[in-house]
Design a protein around this motif. Structure first.
Motif, mmCIF file in Angstrom:
data_model
loop_
_atom_site.group_PDB
_atom_site.id
_atom_site.type_symbol
_atom_site.label_atom_id
_atom_site.label_comp_id
_atom_site.label_asym_id
_atom_site.label_seq_id
_atom_site.Cartn_x
_atom_site.Cartn_y
_atom_site.Cartn_z
ATOM 1 N N ILE A 3 0.822 -1.213 0.000
ATOM 2 C CA ILE A 3 0.000 0.000 0.000
ATOM 3 C C ILE A 3 0.857 1.265 0.000
ATOM 4 N N PHE A 9 -5.934 4.225 -3.967
ATOM 5 C CA PHE A 9 -6.431 2.887 -3.623
ATOM 6 C C PHE A 9 -7.938 2.892 -3.826
ATOM 7 N N ALA A 11 -11.123 0.576 -3.494
ATOM 8 C CA ALA A 11 -11.626 -0.676 -2.909
ATOM 9 C C ALA A 11 -12.854 -1.117 -3.702
ATOM 10 N N LEU A 46 -10.645 -1.400 3.858
ATOM 11 C CA LEU A 46 -10.696 -0.007 3.429
ATOM 12 C C LEU A 46 -10.347 0.946 4.572
ATOM 13 N N VAL A 49 -6.600 0.794 5.312
ATOM 14 C CA VAL A 49 -5.799 1.526 4.331
ATOM 15 C C VAL A 49 -5.955 3.030 4.537
ATOM 16 N N ALA A 50 -7.194 3.490 4.702
ATOM 17 C CA ALA A 50 -7.464 4.925 4.824
ATOM 18 C C ALA A 50 -6.863 5.534 6.085
ATOM 19 N N PRO A 55 -1.530 7.232 4.152
ATOM 20 C CA PRO A 55 -2.501 6.584 3.266
ATOM 21 C C PRO A 55 -2.498 7.165 1.856
ATOM 22 N N TYR A 57 -4.712 8.122 -1.628
ATOM 23 C CA TYR A 57 -6.055 8.664 -1.837
ATOM 24 C C TYR A 57 -6.983 7.450 -1.915
ATOM 25 N N THR A 58 -7.934 7.360 -1.004
ATOM 26 C CA THR A 58 -8.770 6.159 -0.905
ATOM 27 C C THR A 58 -10.176 6.403 -1.444
ATOM 28 N N GLY A 60 -13.912 4.333 -1.827
ATOM 29 C CA GLY A 60 -14.721 3.180 -1.456
ATOM 30 C C GLY A 60 -16.058 3.198 -2.167
ATOM 31 N N VAL A 81 -12.313 7.846 4.550
ATOM 32 C CA VAL A 81 -12.102 7.639 3.124
ATOM 33 C C VAL A 81 -12.191 8.984 2.403
ATOM 34 N N ASP A 82 -11.350 9.185 1.401
ATOM 35 C CA ASP A 82 -11.361 10.441 0.653
ATOM 36 C C ASP A 82 -12.607 10.601 -0.205
#
Length: 138
Positions: A3, A9, A11, A46, A49-50, A55, A57-58, A60, A81-82
């Motif tokens: 990661i 990222f 998900a 998720l 990772v976030a 981290p 940029y996430t 979901g 989450v972004d």
């Protein structure tokens, strides 16, 4: 494990929220009219990772049956989450088992509603939106 090498990222695969608490070594014979299973919660990949040290940029996803934007934004905030892309499931149009869908996409600074369209086109629109927001943030 990789990661730290990612800038973004997404998900995109739904991991089951729960799994069986135990696995039987042998076939469970049909001897009763009902059977109870004990479930335990799976790790929230998720969220992990976030909320990691650095981290990426996430992004979901949220499949909702009601109050799509409200429920999805709550999920986005609770998992840090972004961006989150949400759709209505269980309706007559779009979603699972259909070639079309619509999305409500939310992030800190905004919201976009992507109307009902073919899923391939919807995916392209979403990727463009993710890229734009990632570049604005970074």
């Amino acid at each position: 494990s990789r990661i730290g090498e990612c800038d973004i990222f997404v998900a995109c695969a739904a991991v089951a929220d729960y799994r069986c608490d135990g696995v039987s070594d042998q076939k469970i014979k049909k001897s009763q009219d009902s059977l109870e299973l004990s479930l335990v919660r799976n790790p929230d990949i998720l969220r992990q990772v976030a909320t990691s040290k650095s981290p990426p940029y996430t992004v979901g996803f949220a499949a909702e049956t009601e109050r799509v934007a409200e429920q999805a934004d709550e999920k986005r905030r609770s998992k840090s989450v972004d961006m989150i892309a949400a759709n209505l499931v269980g309706g007559d149009l779009g979603g699972f088992g259909s070639d079309v869908n619509a999305l409500t996409v939310l992030w800190d600074e905004g919201e976009v509603k992507l109307p009902m369209m073919k899923k391939m086109q919807l995916a392209q629109e979403l990727v463009s939106l993710i890229a734009r927001e990632y570049h604005e943030k970074n």
